[in-house]
Motif scaffolding. Structure first.
Motif, PDB file in Angstrom:
ATOM      1  N   LEU A 194       0.838  -1.202   0.000  1.00 57.72           N
ATOM      2  CA  LEU A 194       0.000   0.000   0.000  1.00 57.72           C
ATOM      3  C   LEU A 194       0.871   1.249   0.000  1.00 57.72           C
ATOM      4  O   LEU A 194       0.681   2.165  -0.817  1.00 57.72           O
ATOM      5  CB  LEU A 194      -0.923  -0.024   1.220  1.00 57.72           C
ATOM      6  N   LEU A 195       1.866   1.267   0.914  1.00 58.46           N
ATOM      7  CA  LEU A 195       2.751   2.432   0.993  1.00 58.46           C
ATOM      8  C   LEU A 195       3.518   2.605  -0.315  1.00 58.46           C
ATOM      9  O   LEU A 195       3.745   3.723  -0.772  1.00 58.46           O
ATOM     10  CB  LEU A 195       3.735   2.264   2.150  1.00 58.46           C
ATOM     11  N   ARG A 196       3.874   1.449  -0.918  1.00 57.43           N
ATOM     12  CA  ARG A 196       4.621   1.510  -2.180  1.00 57.43           C
ATOM     13  C   ARG A 196       3.777   2.194  -3.249  1.00 57.43           C
ATOM     14  O   ARG A 196       4.264   3.035  -4.007  1.00 57.43           O
ATOM     15  CB  ARG A 196       4.978   0.100  -2.601  1.00 57.43           C
ATOM     16  N   CYS A 197       2.478   1.846  -3.295  1.00 53.90           N
ATOM     17  CA  CYS A 197       1.591   2.462  -4.289  1.00 53.90           C
ATOM     18  C   CYS A 197       1.471   3.953  -4.054  1.00 53.90           C
ATOM     19  O   CYS A 197       1.563   4.752  -4.984  1.00 53.90           O
ATOM     20  CB  CYS A 197       0.206   1.843  -4.223  1.00 53.90           C
ATOM     21  N   ILE A 198       1.260   4.342  -2.774  1.00 52.80           N
ATOM     22  CA  ILE A 198       1.093   5.761  -2.478  1.00 52.80           C
ATOM     23  C   ILE A 198       2.371   6.507  -2.850  1.00 52.80           C
ATOM     24  O   ILE A 198       2.328   7.559  -3.516  1.00 52.80           O
ATOM     25  CB  ILE A 198       0.747   5.955  -0.991  1.00 52.80           C
ATOM     26  N   ALA A 199       3.518   5.931  -2.491  1.00 54.48           N
ATOM     27  CA  ALA A 199       4.785   6.595  -2.792  1.00 54.48           C
ATOM     28  C   ALA A 199       4.942   6.774  -4.294  1.00 54.48           C
ATOM     29  O   ALA A 199       5.328   7.850  -4.764  1.00 54.48           O
ATOM     30  CB  ALA A 199       5.944   5.775  -2.234  1.00 54.48           C
ATOM     31  N   VAL A 200       4.588   5.743  -5.058  1.00 50.17           N
ATOM     32  CA  VAL A 200       4.817   5.847  -6.496  1.00 50.17           C
ATOM     33  C   VAL A 200       3.826   6.820  -7.136  1.00 50.17           C
ATOM     34  O   VAL A 200       4.157   7.550  -8.066  1.00 50.17           O
ATOM     35  CB  VAL A 200       4.794   4.455  -7.160  1.00 50.17           C
ATOM     36  N   LEU A 201       2.603   6.887  -6.574  1.00 42.48           N
ATOM     37  CA  LEU A 201       1.629   7.826  -7.147  1.00 42.48           C
ATOM     38  C   LEU A 201       2.053   9.265  -6.894  1.00 42.48           C
ATOM     39  O   LEU A 201       1.714  10.160  -7.658  1.00 42.48           O
ATOM     40  CB  LEU A 201       0.237   7.576  -6.563  1.00 42.48           C
ATOM     41  N   ILE A 202       2.793   9.490  -5.798  1.00 43.17           N
ATOM     42  CA  ILE A 202       3.271  10.851  -5.546  1.00 43.17           C
ATOM     43  C   ILE A 202       4.553  11.120  -6.324  1.00 43.17           C
ATOM     44  O   ILE A 202       4.720  12.181  -6.911  1.00 43.17           O
ATOM     45  CB  ILE A 202       3.508  11.059  -4.034  1.00 43.17           C
TER      46      ILE A 202
END
Ligand code: SF4
Lengths: 289, 173
Positions: free
Chosen positions: A12-20
């Motif tokens: 989940l954190l990986r997705c959020i980081a990549v979306l930012i």
């Protein structure tokens, strides 16, 4: 370091980081592109952050819309581009990723077909030709990955201990042409050019203005980051070498952009179906066991 | 948000009724030699993407609606630069039968750049001035332009009775 590990561990954190991070990387890449092009032409050029200013400016402008359908498809274009990136980061099925990316491009085509401007129509017809030109090469790329890993899943690539570039150098070259099309670079910028406007004014994005054009620009930044990430993945064992490889690829595309004139859309299809496709097939033959 | 408008002014150029002198000069001014892109200027061909409208040439009765239409398509905040004397007052063509006058008769103007055609440096200066004005504008700002004094210069008509002024002057001596 612990924070970075925590982000890499949790999907989940990986997705959020990549979306930012992805739009930041995308805009920085196009900032580098504009600066590099300016230096090649012997001028100072805009600031490195110019694409960021452009996008922020677009979001501050008055909202003028032709009709709602157009907006809906612009949002879908952005959404599917984000989904593509998320799937890629989660190491999902590469065919699914390709499908999402194609649908995102198709949304842009529908959005620009839905207005009544003839320039916009010509632009979207050419965008379809562009997709026709690069999709076979991308499918062969995925097939080559499958042949080596016996799986279409993206994270299987990361489990290999030799970089992909050793076994797929020709694929990398044909990927560069695909990237030139996706980044709207000459001689392939037939649908909508990233620099000056062209003979069909602005093609696909013609009827978008203000914040809605901003949405498409953000989607484009995501797209740039995604293809940059694909180039990095060719040397996944060492992230430094991956970035160096991707930067070399990007600079080659920029040099091609600066020394070439725009050519016709059918020339592009013929070219993509001969040279890059032959390169990919040749690469595929020696992978076949 | 509006502070970024000043950082990336995209320019659209509209030829109203110009003799093409200003057009050629303005397009040449946007080439790499003068490097307008260092101010963030991009030359776009589409009013829907633009922030600054550069108009060359005077307005006539046929194209005033077109100019108004192009102006309305630009999303606010926007600025208008009248390039050359024709766009300011009608210039050389001011007393033509079909010419309405400067572009301020139809749309509000922010910057007038004098010259026939203006020098490239003056053109860039005009754009930079427009950027300064654009920074202060918000989406709601309405621009008002003052009336420019128009001086029409043309030769006076000869009085009918002085048929041979030269000989009259000689006889006085
Ligand atoms: S100002 Fe001079 S050069 Fe410019 S359009 Fe008018 S007559 Fe032509």
């Amino acid at each position: 370091m612990t924070y970075i590990n925590m982000i890499i561990e949790s999907p989940l954190l990986r997705c959020i980081a990549v979306l930012i991070l992805a739009p930041t990387i995308g805009t920085l890449l196009s900032g580098f592109d504009r600066k590099f092009t300016a230096r090649l032409q012997g001028r100072v050029g805009p600031s490195f952050w110019q694409p960021v200013y452009d996008i922020l400016k677009l979001f501050g402008k008055q909202q003028i819309l032709v009709h709602r359908t157009q907006l809906a498809y612009a949002i879908l274009h952005l959404f599917f581009m984000m989904l593509t990136l998320v799937l890629l980061v989660l190491g999902q099925d590469l065919l699914m990723i390709l499908f999402c990316q194609a649908f995102s491009a198709l949304c842009l085509v529908i959005a620009s077909m839905s207005v009544r401007s003839p320039y916009s129509w010509i632009g979207s017809q050419r965008k379809i030709l562009q997709m026709l030109a690069y999709e076979p090469t991308l499918i062969l790329l995925i097939l080559a990955v499958y042949l080596q890993n016996n799986s279409f899943l993206g994270f299987k690539v990361l489990e290999r201990d030799t970089p992909l570039i050793y076994s797929m150098p020709l694929m990398f070259i044909s990927l560069l042409f695909v990237i030139a099309i996706e980044f709207e670079k000459s001689p392939f910028d037939v649908a909508s050019s990233h620099h000056a406007h062209q003979e069909i004014v602005k093609g696909t994005t013609l009827e978008f203005s203000g914040p809605f054009l901003g949405l498409i620009e953000v989607a484009h930044a995501y797209e740039m980051a995604m293809f940059f990430g694909l180039m990095v993945a060719f040397w996944h064992t060492s992230i430094i070498m991956g970035i160096v490889l991707a930067l070399i690829g990007f600079i080659l595309v920029l040099i091609m952009d600066n020394i070439c004139a725009r050519l016709t859309s059918w020339w592009m299809v013929r070219f993509m179906w001969t040279i890059p496709l032959t390169l990919s097939l040749a690469n595929l033959i020696w992978l076949w066991r | 948000m509006s502070k970024f408008t000043g950082k990336s002014p995209w320019v659209v150029h509209f030829n109203c009724n110009s003799c093409n002198g200003c057009d050629i000069e303005f397009l040449a001014c946007l080439t790499p030699l003068y490097d307008a892109e260092r101010f963030g200027v991009l030359h776009v061909g589409n009013p829907k993407h633009a922030d600054i409208l550069v108009v060359t040439g005077s307005v006539n009765k046929k194209n005033m609606h077109v100019l108004k239409n192009v102006y309305d398509q630009i999303p606010a905040p926007k600025a208008v630069v009248a390039m050359g004397v024709c766009a300011a007052t009608g210039g050389l063509f001011a007393d033509c039968y079909n010419v309405v006058g400067g572009i301020d008769k139809v749309i509000p103007v922010d910057v007038h750049v004098p010259g026939c055609p203006p020098k490239p440096e003056a053109m860039l200066d005009g754009i930079v001035k427009a950027v300064e004005i654009l920074k202060k504008k918000t989406k709601e700002t309405e621009t008002v332009t003052e009336e420019l004094p128009v001086v029409i210069v043309k030769p006076k008509e000869l009085p009918a009775e002085t048929a041979a002024p030269a000989t009259a002057k000689e006889s006085e001596k």
